[in-house]
Design a protein around this motif. Sequence first.
Motif, short mmCIF file in Angstrom:
data_model
loop_
_atom_site.label_atom_id
_atom_site.label_comp_id
_atom_site.label_asym_id
_atom_site.label_seq_id
_atom_site.Cartn_x
_atom_site.Cartn_y
_atom_site.Cartn_z
N GLY A 1 0.79 -1.22 0.00
CA GLY A 1 0.00 0.00 0.00
C GLY A 1 0.82 1.26 0.00
O GLY A 1 0.65 2.13 0.85
N GLY B 1 2.24 2.00 3.58
CA GLY B 1 1.20 2.93 4.05
C GLY B 1 -0.20 2.35 4.08
O GLY B 1 -1.09 2.92 4.69
N CYS C 1 -2.26 1.90 1.53
CA CYS C 1 -3.19 2.45 0.53
C CYS C 1 -3.36 1.50 -0.65
O CYS C 1 -3.64 0.34 -0.44
CB CYS C 1 -2.72 3.82 0.09
SG CYS C 1 -2.72 5.04 1.42
N LEU C 2 -3.12 1.94 -1.83
CA LEU C 2 -3.36 1.18 -3.05
C LEU C 2 -2.63 -0.17 -3.08
O LEU C 2 -1.43 -0.23 -2.81
CB LEU C 2 -2.92 2.02 -4.26
CG LEU C 2 -3.08 1.41 -5.64
CD1 LEU C 2 -4.55 1.19 -5.96
CD2 LEU C 2 -2.43 2.29 -6.68
N CYS D 1 -7.64 -1.18 -1.78
CA CYS D 1 -6.75 -0.67 -0.75
C CYS D 1 -6.05 -1.83 -0.07
O CYS D 1 -6.71 -2.71 0.50
CB CYS D 1 -7.56 0.14 0.25
SG CYS D 1 -6.61 0.75 1.64
N GLU E 1 -6.98 -2.63 3.52
CA GLU E 1 -8.28 -3.28 3.65
C GLU E 1 -8.20 -4.75 3.21
O GLU E 1 -8.78 -5.63 3.84
CB GLU E 1 -9.33 -2.53 2.81
CG GLU E 1 -10.72 -3.08 2.92
CD GLU E 1 -11.35 -2.94 4.30
OE1 GLU E 1 -12.27 -3.74 4.60
OE2 GLU E 1 -10.94 -2.06 5.08
#
Length: 153
Positions: free
Chosen positions: A54, A58, A60-61, A108, A111
């Motif tokens: 991520g 981090g 994220c993506l 994400c 997630e």
Amino acid sequence: MNTNIDMEKLQEDAVRVFTTGFACSESVIVTVREALGLDIPDSAIAMSSGFPWGLGGGGCLCGAVAGGTMCIGFVYGRTVAGDPKNARCFELTNEFHDKFKEKFGATCCGELIKEFPDRDAPERKCRCIDFVKFAVTTVAEILIREHAKDETD
């Protein structure tokens, strides 16, 4: 572009690449490059090295999504400001994004792997293998389909 792809072998190759030292984003690019015979430079693989976990940890993506997006951009992206072909790149990237999100419920990384707080856990690696396998096959299918359209235009 090589369009005669055995998707099962493609997934096996992606798992091999992912489990022998490359991270998710890198694995997607290496595998798609090799299978489709794309002239993606090694520098693109290096550019993708910050995406795993991520965006450098981090959360994220998802790196597999980032790597797949980079492959689509390599073929359909623009290199000149204002070039309208970027619209096609956006369309194909959005298609990839939506398919990934539909399959896994999110794009994400945090997630997708929230049940694995230890990113070095073997269970987390197994989960990410699913993301890498899906990314390489979905991107290959999109690129092969679009290449066939380009050939008939």
